[in-house]
Design an enzyme around this catalytic site. Structure first.
Site, PDB file in Angstrom:
ATOM      1  N   TYR A  22     -10.376 -46.745  -2.407  1.00 36.35           N
ATOM      2  CA  TYR A  22      -9.944 -47.688  -1.370  1.00 36.35           C
ATOM      3  C   TYR A  22      -8.453 -47.496  -1.083  1.00 36.35           C
ATOM      4  O   TYR A  22      -8.032 -47.342   0.068  1.00 36.35           O
ATOM      5  CB  TYR A  22     -10.219 -49.129  -1.834  1.00 36.35           C
ATOM      6  CG  TYR A  22      -9.552 -50.162  -0.972  1.00 36.35           C
ATOM      7  CD1 TYR A  22     -10.001 -50.411   0.324  1.00 36.35           C
ATOM      8  CD2 TYR A  22      -8.445 -50.879  -1.432  1.00 36.35           C
ATOM      9  CE1 TYR A  22      -9.373 -51.345   1.132  1.00 36.35           C
ATOM     10  CE2 TYR A  22      -7.810 -51.812  -0.636  1.00 36.35           C
ATOM     11  CZ  TYR A  22      -8.280 -52.046   0.645  1.00 36.35           C
ATOM     12  OH  TYR A  22      -7.656 -52.956   1.443  1.00 36.35           O
TER      13      TYR A  22
HETATM   14  O1  LIG Z   1      -3.907 -56.625  -2.194  1.00 40.68           O
HETATM   15  C1  LIG Z   1      -4.718 -55.865  -1.710  1.00 40.68           C
HETATM   16  O2  LIG Z   1      -4.321 -54.952  -1.056  1.00 40.68           O
HETATM   17  C2  LIG Z   1      -6.180 -56.019  -1.944  1.00 40.68           C
HETATM   18  O3  LIG Z   1      -6.450 -57.326  -2.415  1.00 40.68           O
HETATM   19  C3  LIG Z   1      -7.771 -57.563  -2.812  1.00 40.68           C
HETATM   20  O4  LIG Z   1      -8.040 -56.800  -3.974  1.00 40.68           O
HETATM   21  P1  LIG Z   1      -7.798 -57.488  -5.371  1.00 40.68           P
HETATM   22  O5  LIG Z   1      -6.359 -57.785  -5.582  1.00 40.68           O
HETATM   23  O6  LIG Z   1      -8.460 -56.627  -6.372  1.00 40.68           O
HETATM   24  O7  LIG Z   1      -8.523 -58.903  -5.212  1.00 40.68           O
HETATM   25  P2  LIG Z   1      -9.791 -59.532  -5.945  1.00 40.68           P
HETATM   26  O8  LIG Z   1     -10.955 -58.660  -5.845  1.00 40.68           O
HETATM   27  O9  LIG Z   1      -9.931 -60.911  -5.458  1.00 40.68           O
HETATM   28  O10 LIG Z   1      -9.318 -59.540  -7.471  1.00 40.68           O
HETATM   29  C4  LIG Z   1      -8.226 -60.367  -7.876  1.00 40.68           C
HETATM   30  C5  LIG Z   1      -8.034 -60.246  -9.355  1.00 40.68           C
HETATM   31  O11 LIG Z   1      -9.175 -60.791 -10.003  1.00 40.68           O
HETATM   32  C6  LIG Z   1      -9.701 -59.868 -10.929  1.00 40.68           C
HETATM   33  N1  LIG Z   1     -11.169 -60.048 -10.987  1.00 40.68           N
HETATM   34  C7  LIG Z   1     -11.931 -59.731  -9.932  1.00 40.68           C
HETATM   35  C8  LIG Z   1     -13.274 -59.915  -9.939  1.00 40.68           C
HETATM   36  C9  LIG Z   1     -13.868 -60.419 -11.095  1.00 40.68           C
HETATM   37  O12 LIG Z   1     -15.108 -60.601 -11.184  1.00 40.68           O
HETATM   38  N2  LIG Z   1     -13.088 -60.718 -12.160  1.00 40.68           N
HETATM   39  C10 LIG Z   1     -11.745 -60.552 -12.135  1.00 40.68           C
HETATM   40  O13 LIG Z   1     -11.052 -60.853 -13.129  1.00 40.68           O
HETATM   41  C11 LIG Z   1      -9.272 -58.508 -10.450  1.00 40.68           C
HETATM   42  O14 LIG Z   1      -9.229 -57.607 -11.511  1.00 40.68           O
HETATM   43  C12 LIG Z   1      -7.913 -58.818  -9.854  1.00 40.68           C
HETATM   44  O15 LIG Z   1      -6.958 -58.770 -10.860  1.00 40.68           O
HETATM   45  C13 LIG Z   1      -8.731 -57.215  -1.701  1.00 40.68           C
HETATM   46  O16 LIG Z   1     -10.064 -57.272  -2.161  1.00 40.68           O
HETATM   47  C14 LIG Z   1      -8.459 -55.865  -1.101  1.00 40.68           C
HETATM   48  O17 LIG Z   1      -9.289 -55.685   0.011  1.00 40.68           O
HETATM   49  C15 LIG Z   1      -7.007 -55.827  -0.712  1.00 40.68           C
HETATM   50  O18 LIG Z   1      -6.655 -54.692  -0.081  1.00 40.68           O
END
Ligand SMILES: O=C(O)[C@H]1O[C@H](OP(=O)(O)OP(=O)(O)OC[C@H]2O[C@@H](n3ccc(=O)[nH]c3=O)[C@H](O)[C@@H]2O)[C@H](O)[C@@H](O)[C@@H]1O
Length: 446
Positions: A252
């Site tokens: 991504y």
């Molecule tokens: O900042 C960005 O650019 C990105 O932000 C998000 O990605 P992410 O930060 O991974 O957001 P989440 O999927 O909501 O995850 C947030 C946090 O929760 C954690 N998480 C996620 C899912 C889960 O089941 N458990 C968990 O602990 C992840 O590891 C991460 O640290 C968006 O999904 C992306 O599309 C975007 O581009």
């Protein structure tokens, strides 16, 4: 040459007595030759017809290949009228903000796309949306966002940005001043399941859109969504636009980084004005069900467990969670300050702006803290499974330096995670309903 001479001698015999016999022989030879040449002609004609038919069918394939893959749900006079009406700015005459923009918003039925489209419409700009309503997450939420936009006079075309004919048509119908490009295959971890969808939307779709933009006359200015994930394995904090972004941790992120390079090329060759915005984990009402804050809320309310990832050495993961209204302000400020594209008819006439900004909140919060806030608002304890972060593209933390955006866009995030989640939970409960018999909602906090 020799053959021709002999034939001429036969046709015009020098000895009269031989004429009759020879004439009939000659006639039969001539007839034969005539048939032979008609046959050749016929073959040639057949060949020509076949070649023309092949060429025409190839042309029609090239012309309509996109519509073969993307069944046309667009076109016609009524459709064009709707597009024009939606694209017309409605700012009051003499408005301090000028004449108004005419913006094509891609991914308009998506989370950030819907918020930006509404905000643009509310301040009097013209907006046309395009969205392919794919099923990465529940399309009914996208349709509900479209209905909301429709009630405010924003028309959303159902179509894919890979459909070059549709894009060309849209630019033929409306001289868009700006494109806000938010259509993308989002999600960091899903890239391991469906890598092709990232290439389709974030690479091929982007190029298709840029091709349409560079051919458009006038060329629009482009503002588009990159991602904080481009910082990848960078460990200098806070992340600044000047830091290297050549170590993405997920496909991504790699496609977003590629997008930054691709847009640079179009800026350089065709004079397209480009602004790339690195969003930092955007959340809020009407959000994306695949994101942690959203799926945690759903699971907590349904009494299902949630998985909380933890970094190495038991260090909590952290994100610079950014509330959607702050992001919207950053997007609109980017459109307002974009500067013009300089090209026409696919030709550059001079240098055009190329900008990249972080749009974050500048205050990272750990994932367990996010869960604790949700538990408090929902008045339900989450069933947490804490597991070590799998090697699936995640990064341990993000933290935006927003000095550049503050300076050039006047960007100033104003919403804490506490405040933003309060608004999100309120929306979630009103949208999905709430079973008070099972869980009592903590009104005190909302
Ligand atoms: O900042 C960005 O650019 C990105 O932000 C998000 O990605 P992410 O930060 O991974 O957001 P989440 O999927 O909501 O995850 C947030 C946090 O929760 C954690 N998480 C996620 C899912 C889960 O089941 N458990 C968990 O602990 C992840 O590891 C991460 O640290 C968006 O999904 C992306 O599309 C975007 O581009």
């Amino acid at each position: 040459m020799r053959v021709v001479v002999e034939e001429e001698e036969e046709e015009y015999p020098s000895t009269p007595g031989k004429v009759k016999v020879e004439r009939s022989a000659a006639m039969s030879r001539q007839l034969h030759r005539c048939f032979a040449s008609t046959g050749t002609l016929f073959l040639w004609a057949l060949f020509l017809v076949a070649t023309t038919a092949t060429y025409l069918s190839f042309r029609s394939f090239v012309d309509t290949s996109s519509s073969r893959y993307f069944p046309a749900s667009w076109g016609g006079l009524h459709w064009e009228r709707q597009i024009r009406a939606s694209a017309s700015p409605r700012r009051p005459p003499g408005s301090a903000e000028g004449a108004g923009l005419s913006v094509l918003v891609t991914g308009a039925a998506g989370f950030v796309g819907a918020h930006c489209s509404l905000a643009l419409r509310k301040r009097g700009d013209g907006v046309v949306g395009i969205d392919n309503f794919n099923s990465y997450y529940d399309p009914s939420l996208k349709k509900a966002r479209r209905a909301l936009l429709g009630s405010h006079g924003v028309f959303v075309v159902e179509g894919d940005i890979n459909d070059g004919r549709l894009l060309t048509k849209l630019f033929d119908v409306v001289p868009f001043t700006h494109v806000l490009h938010l259509a993308a295959q989002a999600g960091v971890r899903y890239a391991m399941e469906n890598p092709a969808s990232y290439v389709h939307s974030n690479i091929a779709g982007l190029v298709s859109l840029l091709e349409a933009c560079k051919d458009a006359d006038p060329q629009p200015a482009i503002v588009w969504a990159s991602s904080s994930s481009v910082y990848g394995l960078n460990d200098r904090v806070p992340f600044s636009e000047s830091h290297p972004t050549d170590q993405p941790a997920s496909l991504y992120a790699a496609t977003k980084k590629a997008g930054e390079e691709i847009t640079h090329t179009y800026n350089h060759i065709y004079g397209l004005s480009v602004t790339g915005l690195r969003f930092f984990t955007v959340y809020g009402p009407w959000g994306r069900p695949d994101m942690a804050y959203f799926s945690f809320t759903r699971n907590i309310l349904q009494g299902k467990p949630i998985t909380v990832y933890r970094g190495r050495d038991h260090v909590d993961l952290a994100r610079d969670f950014t509330y959607v209204d702050d992001i919207v302000r950053g997007c609109l400020a980017s459109l307002d300050t974009a500067g013009r594209s300089t090209g026409t008819g696919g030709k550059k006439r001079g240098p055009a702006p190329y900008r990249i900004f972080n749009l974050g909140n500048t205050s990272p919060v750990t994932v367990p803290t996010l869960v604790a806030i949700l538990e408090r608002y929902l008045r339900v304890n989450a069933m947490k499974h804490v597991v070590e972060m799998p090697g699936n593209g995640d990064v341990p933390f993000t933290h935006a330096n927003i000095s550049l955006a503050r300076e050039q866009l006047g960007y100033k995030p104003a919403t804490s995670l506490e405040m933003g989640l309060k608004k999100f939970v309120r929306w979630y409960l009103s949208y999905y309903g709430y079973n008070r018999g099972t869980h009592e909602f903590n009104d005190h906090y909302l």
